[in-house]
Design a protein around this motif. Sequence first.
Motif, PDB file in Angstrom:
ATOM      1  N   GLN A 195       0.795  -1.225   0.000  1.00  0.00           N
ATOM      2  CA  GLN A 195       0.000   0.000   0.000  1.00  0.00           C
ATOM      3  C   GLN A 195       0.827   1.275   0.000  1.00  0.00           C
ATOM      4  N   ARG A 198       1.552   2.890  -3.331  1.00  0.00           N
ATOM      5  CA  ARG A 198       0.409   3.528  -3.981  1.00  0.00           C
ATOM      6  C   ARG A 198       0.372   3.202  -5.481  1.00  0.00           C
ATOM      7  N   SER A 199       0.306   4.204  -6.348  1.00  0.00           N
ATOM      8  CA  SER A 199       0.138   3.929  -7.782  1.00  0.00           C
ATOM      9  C   SER A 199       1.379   3.326  -8.424  1.00  0.00           C
ATOM     10  N   SER A 254      -4.887   1.911  -4.408  1.00  0.00           N
ATOM     11  CA  SER A 254      -4.205   2.861  -5.292  1.00  0.00           C
ATOM     12  C   SER A 254      -3.396   2.187  -6.391  1.00  0.00           C
ATOM     13  N   SER A 341      -2.973   9.224 -11.373  1.00  0.00           N
ATOM     14  CA  SER A 341      -3.157   9.133  -9.925  1.00  0.00           C
ATOM     15  C   SER A 341      -2.470  10.262  -9.156  1.00  0.00           C
ATOM     16  N   GLU A 345      -2.958  11.590  -4.993  1.00  0.00           N
ATOM     17  CA  GLU A 345      -2.005  11.052  -4.028  1.00  0.00           C
ATOM     18  C   GLU A 345      -1.309  12.184  -3.247  1.00  0.00           C
TER      19      GLU A 345
END
Length: 345
Positions: A195, A198-199, A254, A341, A345
């Motif tokens: 996690q 993220r992206s 994400s 994204s 973010e």
Amino acid sequence: MDSHIPAPPTRRLSTGALKNAIDRSTPLLPPALEIDEHNYFDNNEPPEYLESMAKTAEEFVRFHSKNRIVLVTSGGTTVPLENQTVRFIDNFSAGTRGATSAEYLLENGYAVIFLHRQFSLLPYSRHYSHSTNCFLDFMEERDGKVVVDPQYQLEMLSVLRKYQHAKSQNLLLLLPFTTINQYLHTLRALSEILQPARSRALFYLAAAVSDFFVPPSKIPEHKIQSKAGGSKLTMILDPVPKFLNRLVDHWAPSAMIISFKLETDSEILLSKARQALDRYSHQLVIGNLLQTRKYEVVFVEPDLPEVWIRLSNKENADSIEIESKIIPAVIERHTAWIEKSKDTE
């Protein structure tokens, strides 16, 4: 020198047997809800190694805190029929797609967590561990020493250098599984560990995951005796919850998620891929047919026309791997996902 015996043809059902086979046109099972997640993971114990594995993965992800990182799942899961397992149901997969894709992702700068079926094909060693490429065929004895046959030295040197680079740069983490339960517990743990990326995190879910399993409450402790059921053995398997939507919405919300859809019937491949996208709301389904999976695949994305990726006759004759075309197309889409994204973010 080539004394390999060709693989036997894939076994096919007779026309009469096909009429009684499972109807592949039926809709997909519904996505798992939060209560399904709790029911499954509360009632199916995690593998004993999960905690230590998670610590190793956390260190790997921290090491690559600025890099793109991909979780590649590969190979098939088993469904044990006894607690002390002698018999099990297996899923067809040697891990070729996952192992080959991992190599091309590594060559393009990704850090790779390779979640693979134990003893399935691995990146780099796959070139010499399959039964059609026994590593002993690449060696010869000379002056009492084992050396690489000169005709294979350049090829093996190239593979060795790529492997050593991935190892020296800590770019490849190998994590094994065998059973469907081990796979699902590990997938959820790794999703949460990823996690923070993220992206930059990419999920490339190429493993062949079992659709049914025997829950702990129904599984016998010891080996099923051959005469226990008379002339027949009847078992009732429960459906494995479809956790892809939990991955998309909760475990790694994400990240970019890619799943695979393997079929044998060309008439339902695209509809099945579209159903999966609509049901689980992820970014890409890569569809392929069992008969042609080494030569063509189709990218199915939300609100976009299908894109076929194929090897030409010459590329096929030259032993070009279709993953060399799949991975650049995947990276292009992952780059777009990261750019899209940035605002959130």
